[in-house]
Design a protein around this motif. Structure first.
Motif: not given
Length: 130
Positions: A1-4, A40-49, A74-75, A112-113
């Motif tokens: 999982x990607x993190x940012x 920020x974890x990728x799926x959390x950032x994706x949901x916020x986007x 972001x996917x 995702x993420x």
């Protein structure tokens, strides 16, 4: 999982680092500490986007601009079929959807993420893993 980092998240969101920090402080998206850095974890950032794009679309007029050929983002969704796949990318306020082979999605490790760039040529959209 990607993190940012907050800085990377800010670039993907199209806002300043200060704005991204304020949003994180206001708990608009979750962060965690990785040593000294906030991540920020990728799926959390994706949901916020996706949430941010919906907020921006409510009542705001979209400006008329010329299309750009590359959409970094972001996917936000991956739907795998037996042979094909559908990948959605949130690139700032833009939602880009591409149909490609399942094999390509798996080779690129798109999930995702993940950061990705949608490249547009004529009516075809190609996805690069960033």
């Amino acid at each position: 999982m990607d993190s940012y980092t907050i800085g990377q998240a800010a670039r993907l969101l199209g806002v300043s680092v200060d704005t991204a920090r304020r949003w994180a402080d206001a708990e608009r998206f979750p962060t965690r500490r990785d040593g000294l850095r906030r991540m920020v974890d990728g799926p959390d950032l994706a949901a916020f986007c996706v949430e941010l794009a919906r907020e921006g679309a409510e009542g705001d007029e979209v400006p008329y601009t010329s299309a750009r050929n590359a959409f970094p983002g972001i996917v936000t969704a991956v739907k795998l079929g037996i042979v094909d796949a559908q990948v959605e990318i949130q690139a700032g306020p833009h939602r880009v959807v591409s149909l490609l082979t399942r094999e390509a999605v798996e080779e690129l490790g798109l999930e995702v993420g993940a950061r990705a760039v949608a490249r547009v040529k004529s009516t075809s959209v190609f996805i690069d893993r960033a």
